[in-house]
Design an enzyme around this catalytic site. Structure first.
Site, PDB file in Angstrom:
ATOM      1  N   SER A   1       9.740   7.845  -2.033  1.00  0.00           N
ATOM      2  CA  SER A   1       8.637   8.803  -1.983  1.00  0.00           C
ATOM      3  C   SER A   1       8.583   9.646  -0.712  1.00  0.00           C
ATOM      4  O   SER A   1       9.470  10.446  -0.452  1.00  0.00           O
ATOM      5  CB  SER A   1       7.349   8.000  -2.188  1.00  0.00           C
ATOM      6  OG  SER A   1       6.256   8.833  -2.221  1.00  0.00           O
TER       7      SER A   1
ATOM      8  N   ASP B   1       4.120  12.315  -6.571  1.00  0.00           N
ATOM      9  CA  ASP B   1       2.888  11.647  -6.983  1.00  0.00           C
ATOM     10  C   ASP B   1       1.718  11.950  -6.048  1.00  0.00           C
ATOM     11  O   ASP B   1       0.629  11.426  -6.239  1.00  0.00           O
ATOM     12  CB  ASP B   1       3.075  10.130  -7.200  1.00  0.00           C
ATOM     13  CG  ASP B   1       3.591   9.406  -5.982  1.00  0.00           C
ATOM     14  OD1 ASP B   1       3.634  10.004  -4.893  1.00  0.00           O
ATOM     15  OD2 ASP B   1       3.963   8.221  -6.130  1.00  0.00           O
TER      16      ASP B   1
ATOM     17  N   ASP C   1       8.405  12.224  -4.352  1.00  0.00           N
ATOM     18  CA  ASP C   1       8.577  11.806  -5.753  1.00  0.00           C
ATOM     19  C   ASP C   1       7.470  12.353  -6.640  1.00  0.00           C
ATOM     20  O   ASP C   1       7.249  11.870  -7.750  1.00  0.00           O
ATOM     21  CB  ASP C   1       8.676  10.277  -5.873  1.00  0.00           C
ATOM     22  CG  ASP C   1       7.415   9.574  -5.406  1.00  0.00           C
ATOM     23  OD1 ASP C   1       6.626  10.186  -4.660  1.00  0.00           O
ATOM     24  OD2 ASP C   1       7.206   8.399  -5.789  1.00  0.00           O
TER      25      ASP C   1
ATOM     26  N   GLY D   1       2.421  -0.476   4.580  1.00  0.00           N
ATOM     27  CA  GLY D   1       3.156  -1.280   3.610  1.00  0.00           C
ATOM     28  C   GLY D   1       4.408  -0.568   3.135  1.00  0.00           C
ATOM     29  O   GLY D   1       5.115  -1.060   2.261  1.00  0.00           O
TER      30      GLY D   1
ATOM     31  N   GLU E   1      -6.544   8.673  -3.011  1.00  0.00           N
ATOM     32  CA  GLU E   1      -6.411   8.385  -1.593  1.00  0.00           C
ATOM     33  C   GLU E   1      -6.457   9.726  -0.873  1.00  0.00           C
ATOM     34  O   GLU E   1      -6.086  10.761  -1.445  1.00  0.00           O
ATOM     35  CB  GLU E   1      -5.083   7.675  -1.327  1.00  0.00           C
ATOM     36  CG  GLU E   1      -5.031   6.314  -1.987  1.00  0.00           C
ATOM     37  CD  GLU E   1      -3.769   5.546  -1.631  1.00  0.00           C
ATOM     38  OE1 GLU E   1      -3.877   4.521  -0.974  1.00  0.00           O
ATOM     39  OE2 GLU E   1      -2.676   5.998  -2.009  1.00  0.00           O
ATOM     40  N   ALA E   2      -6.880   9.700   0.397  1.00  0.00           N
ATOM     41  CA  ALA E   2      -6.973  10.946   1.146  1.00  0.00           C
ATOM     42  C   ALA E   2      -5.611  11.646   1.204  1.00  0.00           C
ATOM     43  O   ALA E   2      -5.525  12.877   1.256  1.00  0.00           O
ATOM     44  CB  ALA E   2      -7.487  10.660   2.548  1.00  0.00           C
ATOM     45  N   ASN E   3      -4.522  10.870   1.131  1.00  0.00           N
ATOM     46  CA  ASN E   3      -3.177  11.455   1.194  1.00  0.00           C
ATOM     47  C   ASN E   3      -2.786  12.223  -0.072  1.00  0.00           C
ATOM     48  O   ASN E   3      -1.667  12.729  -0.179  1.00  0.00           O
ATOM     49  CB  ASN E   3      -2.134  10.382   1.517  1.00  0.00           C
ATOM     50  CG  ASN E   3      -2.031   9.291   0.456  1.00  0.00           C
ATOM     51  OD1 ASN E   3      -2.382   9.506  -0.700  1.00  0.00           O
ATOM     52  ND2 ASN E   3      -1.536   8.121   0.844  1.00  0.00           N
TER      53      ASN E   3
HETATM   54  C1  G16 Z   1       2.586   4.689  -1.268  1.00  0.00           C
HETATM   55  C2  G16 Z   1       1.461   4.126  -2.117  1.00  0.00           C
HETATM   56  C3  G16 Z   1       0.162   4.784  -1.696  1.00  0.00           C
HETATM   57  C4  G16 Z   1      -0.059   4.599  -0.201  1.00  0.00           C
HETATM   58  C5  G16 Z   1       1.160   5.074   0.587  1.00  0.00           C
HETATM   59  C6  G16 Z   1       1.091   4.754   2.052  1.00  0.00           C
HETATM   60  O1  G16 Z   1       2.662   6.054  -1.504  1.00  0.00           O
HETATM   61  O2  G16 Z   1       1.729   4.364  -3.471  1.00  0.00           O
HETATM   62  O3  G16 Z   1      -0.876   4.229  -2.447  1.00  0.00           O
HETATM   63  O4  G16 Z   1      -1.174   5.301   0.224  1.00  0.00           O
HETATM   64  O5  G16 Z   1       2.321   4.459   0.091  1.00  0.00           O
HETATM   65  O6  G16 Z   1       0.993   3.372   2.212  1.00  0.00           O
HETATM   66  P1  G16 Z   1       1.102   2.659   3.608  1.00  0.00           P
HETATM   67  O7  G16 Z   1       0.044   3.267   4.483  1.00  0.00           O
HETATM   68  O8  G16 Z   1       0.862   1.206   3.314  1.00  0.00           O
HETATM   69  O9  G16 Z   1       2.473   2.938   4.172  1.00  0.00           O
HETATM   70  P2  G16 Z   1       4.039   6.786  -1.791  1.00  0.00           P
HETATM   71  O10 G16 Z   1       3.632   8.181  -2.131  1.00  0.00           O
HETATM   72  O11 G16 Z   1       4.837   6.668  -0.541  1.00  0.00           O
HETATM   73  O12 G16 Z   1       4.620   6.012  -2.923  1.00  0.00           O
END
Ligand code: G16
Length: 540
Positions: free
Chosen positions: A65, A286, A284, A506, A378-380
């Protein structure tokens, strides 16, 4: 399938010894070079999961992503297109960390026995990948584990993440009364465009839209959709930029939704002309962020919070017009990253309940299911709107008492088809935003005027050991390292409207710090101070 076949196949796809792998916010995510064995083992889990669900198809998406181009990731999609059930994340982590091939197979058979899975029954997995070159090798690892477990495998090749979620649901509902759509990429475009046309209900989008595709898979896929769009009829005139997928190294580089959101500025290249309407997708497709550069006041961003409030206010209005507002419960789901002003707007102005969950769309999605209409973002920029079967049934069966009621019910019905019901989908969300702006006759500025964001700053902090950071209260507070939260609280108290929190990412090897305060400089200062504190506690 038998032990020897699985062991022989596993030997071709080793994990990197000494590393600890964890199924994180969005599956396993790290440098693409480290993922061969991980993907093989995820295939084993998907084979089990499919059999646990009576042979329904399980989706496997290979993507990192918003992460840099060298990273990759692998995650599992459940039969209805939602994220893997949480209990199984732990099985995935255990399976991937098995120290030897023998222990891996041992655990595989033990899981099958404990979960009462009939390994002789048929299993099915479908997969997609983004444009990262490492995805090609990883698909081979996946195919090998599915062959070793006699699991039917269908490789859909390059897809956006939401397309793979869509296809997973379509495969499993085909031929049933709840059929989600045609099982093909073309089916996805047709479903969206048919619903877009219906939701516009004769109205027209006004003003062109430039879409920055982060040089990721969203570029070619959006172009596919646009080939089928009647731009004359709908008024939607899209210009696609940053859609170069032939140079993988420029994926997410100085462009895309994550860049725009975290840097709080437009991509430097190409540069938006003042006043033009823009939006950015991530690697990706989303996530979605809208923005424009105002000739007088400069860059203005409309992020996931803004999309959520726009959608919630529109849907609540439509429900009132349709006379079904007392029948259906509408709620908004946010995370700790939501701007305090947006939460206040939803609770006080829209009079809708807000639920806060930990980061990760899987948590928001789950919480949204407890409403008849659950708006989660999410805010992102990652999110969607979920309509319960009761809500969809109500839109279809309620007898309209006036042309206005009919219009509202038809629009709600069309929105339920337009908005991806499986996961946040930037392309579908973009069409939803365009529909709402067209209905309201709003410019971006009108949208921006609904409330005033509190200035905020998000910082990425590299630490020695991010796992030291443990959170509580939907990630709004740290329980560990002991003492760190007290330091944060002490800093926050010094600022008017101050709020700040820290958590381990994460998806990246870092911590994130969020801060908001009454002024821009105070938000920046607070974020900086908390980041220093986090760095110290993180053993840097
Ligand atoms: C993924 C998750 C999102 C999350 C983001 C950042 O997004 O699907 O829900 O907000 O990671 O997560 P973290 O702050 O734990 O790194 P994506 O768009 O990278 O798949």
């Amino acid at each position: 399938m038998d032990r020897d076949t699985i062991i022989a196949a596993s030997k071709k796809h080793d994990i990197v010894p000494g590393r600890v792998y964890k199924y994180g916010t969005a599956g396993f995510r790290m440098s693409g070079e480290l993922l061969d064995g991980v993907t093989f083992r995820v295939g084993l889990l998907a084979a089990l999961r499919s059999r646990k669900h009576n042979g329904q198809a399980i989706g496997v998406m290979i993507t990192a992503s918003h992460n840099p181009a060298v990273d990759n990731g692998v995650k599992i999609v459940d039969p209805m297109g939602d994220m893997l059930e949480q209990e199984w994340e732990a099985y995935a982590t255990n399976l991937v960390n098995a120290p030897s091939h023998d222990e891996l197979v041992e655990y595989f058979y033990k899981l099958a026995e404990t979960l009462k899975i009939d390994l002789a029954a048929p299993g099915k997995v479908i997969a997609g990948r983004d444009t990262r070159p490492s995805g090609i090798t990883l698909i081979t690892a996946l195919a090998d584990s599915l062959a070793a477990t006699n699991t039917t495998f269908n490789d859909y090749k390059i897809l956006t993440t939401p397309q793979l979620h869509y296809l997973t649901r379509c495969v499993n509902t085909a031929g049933t009364p709840g059929a989600y759509g045609e099982v093909s990429e073309a089916g996805y475009y047709n479903k969206l465009l048919e619903a877009f046309d219906r939701a516009l209900h004769g109205r027209k989008v006004s003003g062109g839209l430039t879409v920055d595709c982060a040089n990721g898979v969203g570029g070619p896929k959006l172009n596919e959709l646009l080939k089928r769009l009647d731009s004359q009829k709908t008024g939607l005139q899209v210009k696609v930029v940053n859609d170069d997928v032939l140079r993988p190294e420029i994926l997410n580089l100085d462009c895309g939704a994550d860049f725009v959101k975290t840097r709080q500025r437009a991509p430097p290249n190409p540069k938006p002309a003042p006043g033009d309407r823009w939006c950015s997708l991530d690697g990706d497709a989303d996530r979605l962020i809208y923005y424009w550069v105002d000739p007088e006041t400069g860059f203005f961003m409309l992020d996931g919070d803004r999309i959520a409030t726009l959608a919630a206010s529109f849907i609540a209005d439509l429900s009132r017009s349709a006379g079904i507002d007392h029948q259906l419960r509408i709620g908004v789901i946010q995370t700790a990253y939501a701007n305090g002003a947006s939460t206040k707007y939803v609770e006080q102005h829209l009079q809708l309940p807000v639920v806060c969950t930990p980061t990760g769309v899987k948590h928001l999605h789950h919480a949204a299911c407890s409403f008849d209409i659950g708006v989660y973002f999410e805010a992102n920029g990652h999110g969607t709107v979920l309509f319960s079967p009761t809500a969809i049934q109500t839109f279809k069966t309620k007898a309209p008492q006036s042309p206005g009621q009919k219009d509202a019910l038809d629009t709600l019905s069309a929105l339920a088809d337009l908005i991806n019901q499986t996961v946040g989908d930037a392309i579908s969300d973009m069409l939803m935003v365009e529909v709402i702006l067209a209905h309201k006759g709003w410019t971006m500025k009108d949208w921006a005027l609904t409330y005033k964001d509190l200035p905020n700053r998000l910082v990425r902090v590299e630490v020695g050991n991010k796992d030291l950071f443990q959170t509580t209260d939907a990630e709004r507070k740290l329980s560990h390292p002991v003492g760190c939260q007290e330091e944060i609280d002490r800093e926050v108290r010094k600022y008017t409207n101050g709020r700040s929190f820290a958590r381990a990412s994460g998806t990246e090897n870092a911590c994130r710090v969020y801060a908001e305060a009454a002024t821009r400089s105070e938000a920046d200062e607070l974020a900086k101070k908390v980041a220093v504190n986090v760095r110290e506690y993180g053993g840097h």
